[in-house]
Write a protein that holds these residues in place. Structure first.
Motif, PDB file in Angstrom:
ATOM      1  N   ASN A  30      84.860 -13.525  68.330  1.00  0.00           N
ATOM      2  CA  ASN A  30      85.830 -14.505  67.846  1.00  0.00           C
ATOM      3  C   ASN A  30      85.098 -15.614  67.085  1.00  0.00           C
ATOM      4  OD1 ASN A  30      88.314 -15.754  67.484  1.00  0.00           O
ATOM      5  ND2 ASN A  30      88.189 -16.888  69.403  1.00  0.00           N
ATOM      6  N   ILE A  31      85.698 -16.037  65.996  1.00  0.00           N
ATOM      7  CA  ILE A  31      85.149 -17.159  65.237  1.00  0.00           C
ATOM      8  C   ILE A  31      86.069 -18.357  65.401  1.00  0.00           C
ATOM      9  CG2 ILE A  31      84.675 -18.046  62.923  1.00  0.00           C
ATOM     10  CD1 ILE A  31      83.585 -15.364  62.159  1.00  0.00           C
ATOM     11  N   TYR A  32      85.516 -19.461  65.905  1.00  0.00           N
ATOM     12  CA  TYR A  32      86.316 -20.656  66.118  1.00  0.00           C
ATOM     13  C   TYR A  32      86.441 -21.465  64.830  1.00  0.00           C
ATOM     14  CZ  TYR A  32      84.764 -19.550  70.879  1.00  0.00           C
ATOM     15  OH  TYR A  32      84.466 -18.907  72.049  1.00  0.00           O
ATOM     16  N   SER A  33      85.361 -21.523  64.073  1.00  0.00           N
ATOM     17  CA  SER A  33      85.390 -22.287  62.833  1.00  0.00           C
ATOM     18  C   SER A  33      84.334 -21.763  61.868  1.00  0.00           C
ATOM     19  CB  SER A  33      85.139 -23.775  63.101  1.00  0.00           C
ATOM     20  OG  SER A  33      83.821 -23.987  63.558  1.00  0.00           O
ATOM     21  N   MET A  34      84.601 -22.001  60.601  1.00  0.00           N
ATOM     22  CA  MET A  34      83.621 -21.730  59.548  1.00  0.00           C
ATOM     23  C   MET A  34      83.584 -22.963  58.662  1.00  0.00           C
ATOM     24  SD  MET A  34      84.174 -17.693  58.627  1.00  0.00           S
ATOM     25  CE  MET A  34      82.473 -17.428  58.094  1.00  0.00           C
ATOM     26  N   ALA A  35      82.398 -23.340  58.254  1.00  0.00           N
ATOM     27  CA  ALA A  35      82.255 -24.610  57.552  1.00  0.00           C
ATOM     28  C   ALA A  35      81.194 -24.515  56.463  1.00  0.00           C
ATOM     29  CB  ALA A  35      81.876 -25.714  58.537  1.00  0.00           C
ATOM     30  N   TRP A  36      81.239 -25.520  55.602  1.00  0.00           N
ATOM     31  CA  TRP A  36      80.210 -25.667  54.559  1.00  0.00           C
ATOM     32  C   TRP A  36      79.558 -27.026  54.709  1.00  0.00           C
ATOM     33  CZ3 TRP A  36      78.578 -21.922  51.294  1.00  0.00           C
ATOM     34  CH2 TRP A  36      79.380 -20.780  51.168  1.00  0.00           C
ATOM     35  N   TYR A  37      78.247 -27.013  54.566  1.00  0.00           N
ATOM     36  CA  TYR A  37      77.455 -28.219  54.537  1.00  0.00           C
ATOM     37  C   TYR A  37      76.631 -28.171  53.247  1.00  0.00           C
ATOM     38  CZ  TYR A  37      78.441 -29.066  59.494  1.00  0.00           C
ATOM     39  OH  TYR A  37      79.056 -29.328  60.701  1.00  0.00           O
ATOM     40  N   ARG A  38      76.022 -29.286  52.910  1.00  0.00           N
ATOM     41  CA  ARG A  38      75.151 -29.293  51.744  1.00  0.00           C
ATOM     42  C   ARG A  38      74.006 -30.272  51.967  1.00  0.00           C
ATOM     43  NH1 ARG A  38      79.102 -32.232  47.261  1.00  0.00           N
ATOM     44  NH2 ARG A  38      79.068 -34.333  48.191  1.00  0.00           N
ATOM     45  N   GLN A  39      72.933 -30.000  51.244  1.00  0.00           N
ATOM     46  CA  GLN A  39      71.772 -30.869  51.334  1.00  0.00           C
ATOM     47  C   GLN A  39      71.207 -31.084  49.941  1.00  0.00           C
ATOM     48  OE1 GLN A  39      68.738 -29.550  54.073  1.00  0.00           O
ATOM     49  NE2 GLN A  39      67.857 -31.586  54.195  1.00  0.00           N
ATOM     50  N   ALA A  40      71.273 -32.318  49.501  1.00  0.00           N
ATOM     51  CA  ALA A  40      70.723 -32.692  48.206  1.00  0.00           C
ATOM     52  C   ALA A  40      69.238 -33.019  48.362  1.00  0.00           C
ATOM     53  CB  ALA A  40      71.479 -33.891  47.651  1.00  0.00           C
ATOM     54  N   PRO A  41      68.477 -32.962  47.294  1.00  0.00           N
ATOM     55  CA  PRO A  41      67.052 -33.265  47.374  1.00  0.00           C
ATOM     56  C   PRO A  41      66.797 -34.641  47.973  1.00  0.00           C
ATOM     57  CG  PRO A  41      67.577 -32.286  45.265  1.00  0.00           C
ATOM     58  CD  PRO A  41      68.884 -32.531  45.945  1.00  0.00           C
ATOM     59  N   GLY A  42      65.944 -34.700  48.968  1.00  0.00           N
ATOM     60  CA  GLY A  42      65.587 -35.970  49.579  1.00  0.00           C
ATOM     61  C   GLY A  42      66.625 -36.550  50.518  1.00  0.00           C
ATOM     62  N   ASP A  89      77.123 -33.672  43.335  1.00  0.00           N
ATOM     63  CA  ASP A  89      77.459 -32.436  44.045  1.00  0.00           C
ATOM     64  C   ASP A  89      76.303 -31.433  43.998  1.00  0.00           C
ATOM     65  OD1 ASP A  89      80.756 -32.748  42.727  1.00  0.00           O
ATOM     66  OD2 ASP A  89      80.125 -33.157  44.788  1.00  0.00           O
ATOM     67  N   THR A  90      75.282 -31.741  43.222  1.00  0.00           N
ATOM     68  CA  THR A  90      74.107 -30.873  43.163  1.00  0.00           C
ATOM     69  C   THR A  90      73.424 -30.848  44.523  1.00  0.00           C
ATOM     70  OG1 THR A  90      73.717 -31.226  40.800  1.00  0.00           O
ATOM     71  CG2 THR A  90      71.824 -30.567  42.143  1.00  0.00           C
ATOM     72  N   ALA A  91      73.276 -29.648  45.075  1.00  0.00           N
ATOM     73  CA  ALA A  91      72.704 -29.516  46.415  1.00  0.00           C
ATOM     74  C   ALA A  91      72.575 -28.038  46.756  1.00  0.00           C
ATOM     75  CB  ALA A  91      73.602 -30.193  47.452  1.00  0.00           C
ATOM     76  N   VAL A  92      71.893 -27.780  47.853  1.00  0.00           N
ATOM     77  CA  VAL A  92      71.933 -26.452  48.454  1.00  0.00           C
ATOM     78  C   VAL A  92      73.099 -26.452  49.427  1.00  0.00           C
ATOM     79  CG1 VAL A  92      70.734 -24.736  49.834  1.00  0.00           C
ATOM     80  CG2 VAL A  92      69.452 -26.150  48.208  1.00  0.00           C
ATOM     81  N   TYR A  93      73.990 -25.506  49.276  1.00  0.00           N
ATOM     82  CA  TYR A  93      75.171 -25.406  50.115  1.00  0.00           C
ATOM     83  C   TYR A  93      74.948 -24.343  51.187  1.00  0.00           C
ATOM     84  CZ  TYR A  93      77.794 -28.472  47.063  1.00  0.00           C
ATOM     85  OH  TYR A  93      78.232 -29.570  46.359  1.00  0.00           O
ATOM     86  N   TYR A  94      75.232 -24.746  52.434  1.00  0.00           N
ATOM     87  CA  TYR A  94      75.005 -23.870  53.571  1.00  0.00           C
ATOM     88  C   TYR A  94      76.320 -23.540  54.267  1.00  0.00           C
ATOM     89  CZ  TYR A  94      70.112 -25.290  53.215  1.00  0.00           C
ATOM     90  OH  TYR A  94      68.833 -25.539  52.776  1.00  0.00           O
ATOM     91  N   CYS A  95      76.445 -22.303  54.636  1.00  0.00           N
ATOM     92  CA  CYS A  95      77.577 -21.857  55.433  1.00  0.00           C
ATOM     93  C   CYS A  95      77.212 -21.964  56.909  1.00  0.00           C
ATOM     94  CB  CYS A  95      77.902 -20.415  55.064  1.00  0.00           C
ATOM     95  SG  CYS A  95      79.302 -19.693  55.934  1.00  0.00           S
ATOM     96  N   ASN A  96      78.186 -22.317  57.719  1.00  0.00           N
ATOM     97  CA  ASN A  96      77.971 -22.468  59.160  1.00  0.00           C
ATOM     98  C   ASN A  96      79.156 -21.872  59.891  1.00  0.00           C
ATOM     99  OD1 ASN A  96      78.906 -24.399  61.595  1.00  0.00           O
ATOM    100  ND2 ASN A  96      76.664 -24.233  61.594  1.00  0.00           N
ATOM    101  N   THR A  97      78.896 -21.229  61.014  1.00  0.00           N
ATOM    102  CA  THR A  97      79.983 -20.701  61.806  1.00  0.00           C
ATOM    103  C   THR A  97      79.746 -20.926  63.284  1.00  0.00           C
ATOM    104  OG1 THR A  97      81.371 -18.752  62.218  1.00  0.00           O
ATOM    105  CG2 THR A  97      79.007 -18.368  62.010  1.00  0.00           C
ATOM    106  N   HIS A  98      80.824 -21.071  64.022  1.00  0.00           N
ATOM    107  CA  HIS A  98      80.795 -21.279  65.474  1.00  0.00           C
ATOM    108  C   HIS A  98      81.774 -20.294  66.085  1.00  0.00           C
ATOM    109  CE1 HIS A  98      82.119 -23.953  69.063  1.00  0.00           C
ATOM    110  NE2 HIS A  98      81.166 -23.125  69.428  1.00  0.00           N
ATOM    111  N   GLY A  99      81.308 -19.520  67.038  1.00  0.00           N
ATOM    112  CA  GLY A  99      82.193 -18.553  67.659  1.00  0.00           C
ATOM    113  C   GLY A  99      81.617 -17.999  68.939  1.00  0.00           C
ATOM    114  N   SER A 100      82.143 -16.852  69.348  1.00  0.00           N
ATOM    115  CA  SER A 100      81.634 -16.173  70.538  1.00  0.00           C
ATOM    116  C   SER A 100      81.344 -14.715  70.192  1.00  0.00           C
ATOM    117  CB  SER A 100      82.635 -16.258  71.693  1.00  0.00           C
ATOM    118  OG  SER A 100      83.876 -15.702  71.325  1.00  0.00           O
ATOM    119  N   ASP A 101      80.313 -14.173  70.846  1.00  0.00           N
ATOM    120  CA  ASP A 101      79.922 -12.802  70.529  1.00  0.00           C
ATOM    121  C   ASP A 101      80.557 -11.816  71.501  1.00  0.00           C
ATOM    122  OD1 ASP A 101      76.524 -13.168  71.859  1.00  0.00           O
ATOM    123  OD2 ASP A 101      78.435 -12.853  72.886  1.00  0.00           O
TER     124      ASP A 101
END
Length: 120
Positions: A30-42, A89-101
């Motif tokens: 089950n997946i509880y949530s899926m999200a996007w984060y980002r990290q700009a230089p510095g 908005d320039t950044a590395v965009y990361y996908c994140n998920t939280h769930g149960s296996d």
């Protein structure tokens, strides 16, 4: 283990739009949530948008309503669309998920990230 693979990054024109996809695979019950984060230089990684159980969504003030996130539950995929892109908005965009296996254990996983560069 749960793996996330992002796609869709690249060079985007100022004022343009982007569409990022992320597919989750592995021992998923089950997946509880899926999200996007980002990290700009510095800078530190920051939250962008999330979609949770019941299709509830929320996003960061930093995107000021320009982000739209939706999920395909069958394909374990989440998509982020953003418009009116700015230099910040320039950044590395990361996908994140939280769930149960399949064993009932919770997981939180990150993708490798996809670079988005907004050019003027």
């Amino acid at each position: 283990q749960v793996q996330l693979v992002e796609s869709g990054g690249g060079l985007v024109q100022f004022g343009g739009s982007l569409r990022l996809s992320c597919v989750a695979s592995g021992s998923i019950f089950n997946i509880y949530s899926m999200a996007w984060y980002r990290q700009a230089p510095g800078k530190q990684r920051e939250f962008v948008a999330r979609i949770s159980t019941g299709a509830k969504t929320d996003d960061s003030d930093s995107v000021n309503g320009r982000a739209f996130i939706f999920r395909d539950r069958v394909k374990n995929t989440v998509v982020l669309e953003m418009d009116n892109l700015k230099a910040e908005d320039t950044a590395v965009y990361y996908c994140n998920t939280h769930g149960s296996d399949l064993l009932g254990a919770e997981f939180r996983s990150w993708g490798q990230g996809t670079q988005v560069t907004v050019s003027s």
